[in-house]
Design an enzyme around this catalytic site. Structure first.
Site, PDB file in Angstrom:
ATOM      1  N   TYR A  15       0.601  -1.074   0.501  1.00  0.00           N
ATOM      2  CA  TYR A  15      -0.291   0.162   0.124  1.00  0.00           C
ATOM      3  C   TYR A  15       0.787   1.619   0.087  1.00  0.00           C
ATOM      4  O   TYR A  15       0.769   2.459   0.350  1.00  0.00           O
ATOM      5  CB  TYR A  15      -0.733  -0.030   1.408  1.00  0.00           C
ATOM      6  CG  TYR A  15      -2.160  -1.198   0.957  1.00  0.00           C
ATOM      7  CD1 TYR A  15      -2.683  -0.874   0.494  1.00  0.00           C
ATOM      8  CD2 TYR A  15      -1.917  -1.882   1.868  1.00  0.00           C
ATOM      9  CE1 TYR A  15      -3.819  -2.096  -0.320  1.00  0.00           C
ATOM     10  CE2 TYR A  15      -2.490  -2.954   1.996  1.00  0.00           C
ATOM     11  CZ  TYR A  15      -4.028  -3.341   1.035  1.00  0.00           C
ATOM     12  OH  TYR A  15      -5.348  -4.346   0.816  1.00  0.00           O
ATOM     13  N   TYR A 142     -14.641  -4.334   1.940  1.00  0.00           N
ATOM     14  CA  TYR A 142     -13.149  -4.999   1.818  1.00  0.00           C
ATOM     15  C   TYR A 142     -13.438  -6.385   2.016  1.00  0.00           C
ATOM     16  O   TYR A 142     -13.039  -6.426   3.663  1.00  0.00           O
ATOM     17  CB  TYR A 142     -12.295  -3.821   2.182  1.00  0.00           C
ATOM     18  CG  TYR A 142     -10.828  -4.270   2.261  1.00  0.00           C
ATOM     19  CD1 TYR A 142     -10.162  -4.116   0.695  1.00  0.00           C
ATOM     20  CD2 TYR A 142     -10.391  -5.491   2.507  1.00  0.00           C
ATOM     21  CE1 TYR A 142      -8.680  -4.862   0.827  1.00  0.00           C
ATOM     22  CE2 TYR A 142      -8.655  -5.413   3.178  1.00  0.00           C
ATOM     23  CZ  TYR A 142      -8.122  -5.545   1.890  1.00  0.00           C
ATOM     24  OH  TYR A 142      -7.350  -6.064   1.637  1.00  0.00           O
ATOM     25  N   ASP A 234     -17.692 -12.590   7.374  1.00  0.00           N
ATOM     26  CA  ASP A 234     -15.858 -11.997   7.420  1.00  0.00           C
ATOM     27  C   ASP A 234     -15.923 -11.124   9.016  1.00  0.00           C
ATOM     28  O   ASP A 234     -15.889 -10.212   9.198  1.00  0.00           O
ATOM     29  CB  ASP A 234     -15.398 -10.973   6.261  1.00  0.00           C
ATOM     30  CG  ASP A 234     -14.330 -10.422   5.982  1.00  0.00           C
ATOM     31  OD1 ASP A 234     -13.633 -10.982   7.249  1.00  0.00           O
ATOM     32  OD2 ASP A 234     -13.194 -10.113   4.881  1.00  0.00           O
ATOM     33  N   LYS A 263      -6.508 -12.695  10.925  1.00  0.00           N
ATOM     34  CA  LYS A 263      -5.614 -11.569  12.326  1.00  0.00           C
ATOM     35  C   LYS A 263      -6.068 -11.786  13.282  1.00  0.00           C
ATOM     36  O   LYS A 263      -4.634 -12.003  13.953  1.00  0.00           O
ATOM     37  CB  LYS A 263      -7.128  -9.937  11.963  1.00  0.00           C
ATOM     38  CG  LYS A 263      -6.511  -9.340  10.371  1.00  0.00           C
ATOM     39  CD  LYS A 263      -6.720  -8.327  10.235  1.00  0.00           C
ATOM     40  CE  LYS A 263      -6.781  -7.631   8.912  1.00  0.00           C
ATOM     41  NZ  LYS A 263      -5.780  -7.386   8.624  1.00  0.00           N
TER      42      LYS A 263
END
Length: 421
Positions: A15, A142, A234, A263
């Site tokens: 990014y 996202y 998600d 995560k």
């Protein structure tokens, strides 16, 4: 040669426009809520290093468990073989998940967990000889950077170069009191085509920490259940306590058919992804016809070390002290938000659980590309705080071990930024 100079010669960072990137700070160690650079300077990791670190850096208990596993079995192929850490993690995790989750499929990260979920849903209908190929998702969602995950994510700067190559998805607005009936009607209209509905429950993370009410999501899930549209939660970001409960979907009456997790799964120690599903979905793949097999896998599927890290993280998460810390952070955020939300430089502010987001008033671009982003980012770094704005949106998403004193320091820095920038 310094670490920064060596980095600039060989590393391409995520990014990041490398032509004019800010210098990358060399971090040499971590401890609790802090990371330390090569000069010994300490930074408060107020975003949990991209939302993964829930118990603090270099946690001694997780380190001990990982170290012990390294001396026993570092990895083995997971096709045709199995091992205790993978079995034990599935046995412990499934009962914690809302609904009737029955099977665990291991992958490497959040994006691959989403890929598996999408393939499960699409092939589920194909295996049942009722092919349905359209997918429903939120506009600003996202779900990751692999192609399937990009396809079900909102079209944005992250997907611009690939938009013509992504498969078609039906995108809808976040549900609210004004549009819920229209959204439900849209699902009913498309019911014969929709294979599944994928959603980030309660919070759209990279889309700008956009928050919405569980009540209206529940209504969408009820319609999906009524017309046989599979649902995918998600919870890559929201899982493991971020929203105030262990999983965001605990706040829903209607439970999803599939969960995607990553995560915080390993406590931020190493990569691991999990996709879970109900027995109904699993059984659609049981057949003498080998074409009905779910042909998906990764070299490091169910890595034993990552599974042990996850088990250790679960041990810590389920301690009463951790839940108390989550509630403490939630209450502190709420108090701070109440104090500052009327500041003239704040356009909007919002909070769910341990996640607090503040949108700065700005002239011009208000997206991820806002020039305010670098100004805010460097301002907080200068104060020894890692806050990585999403354009003009600043958010706090700390490890649960953060102290009240460190929270106060972060809050004070935001107050100063509001007055000075």
């Amino acid at each position: 040669m310094s670490l920064i100079e060596r980095d600039s010669k060989v590393i391409w960072h995520p990014y990041t426009q490398m032509k004019n990137a800010l210098p990358h700070i060399p971090i040499v160690r971590g401890e609790g809520v802090y990371v330390f650079d090569e000069n010994g300077r300490r930074y408060i990791d107020a975003i949990s290093s991209w939302w993964v670190n829930i118990h603090g850096h270099a946690h001694p208990y997780i380190a001990e468990q990982v170290s012990a596993q390294l001396k026993v079995l570092e990895h083995v192929i997971f096709a045709g073989f199995t091992h205790e850490p993978a079995i034990r993690l599935a046995e412990r995790l499934l009962p914690l998940l809302p609904g009737k989750q029955a099977k665990v499929f291991y992958t490497d990260n959040g994006s691959t967990a989403v890929e598996v979920a999408l393939k499960m849903c699409l092939q589920y209908w194909d295996n049942r000889a009722k092919p349905k190929t359209k997918i429903l998702a939120f506009k600003n969602a996202y779900h990751g950077d692999t192609f399937g995950a990009m396809s079900v994510s909102g079209r944005s700067i992250f997907t611009n170069a690939f938009n013509d190559l992504l498969f078609d998805v039906e995108f809808i607005d976040l549900p609210n009191q004004d549009n819920i009936e229209r959204l439900k009607a849209q699902i009913l209209k498309l019911k014969s085509e929709l294979a599944c509905f994928i959603f980030e429950p309660l919070i759209l993370g990279s889309g700008g920490m956009l928050m919405y009410e569980a009540t209206y999501l529940d209504e969408l899930l009820a319609v999906c259940k009524e017309v046989e549209v599979l649902t995918i939660a998600d919870e890559v970001m929201t899982g493991f306590g971020r929203t105030g409960t262990y999983f965001a979907c605990e706040k829903l009456e209607n439970k999803p058919d599939i969960f995607c997790l990553s995560k915080g799964l390993t406590g931020g120690t190493m990569p691991l992804g999990i996709t879970t599903c109900t027995n109904e979905i699993f059984e659609a793949f049981l057949s003498d016809d080998k074409l009905k097999t779910l042909y998906h896998g990764h070299s490091f599927t169910a890595n034993p070390i990552a599974c042990v890290a996850s088990l250790a993280s679960l041990d810590i998460l389920l301690q009463s002290e951790t839940l108390q810390n989550i509630k403490r952070i939630e209450a502190r955020h709420a108090g701070f938000l109440k104090e500052i939300k009327t500041h003239p430089k704040i356009k909007t502010s919002r909070q769910t659980g341990t996640i607090l987001a503040i949108e700065w008033v700005t002239v011009g671009e208000t997206s991820y590309l806002s020039n305010l982003r670098n100004i805010l980012y460097t301002y907080f770094l200068d104060k020894g705080i890692i806050l990585r704005p999403l354009g003009n949106i600043i958010y706090i998403l700390p490890p649960y071990v953060i102290s009240d004193e460190d929270l106060d320091y972060v809050y004070d820095a935001i107050r100063s930024a509001l007055d000075e920038i």
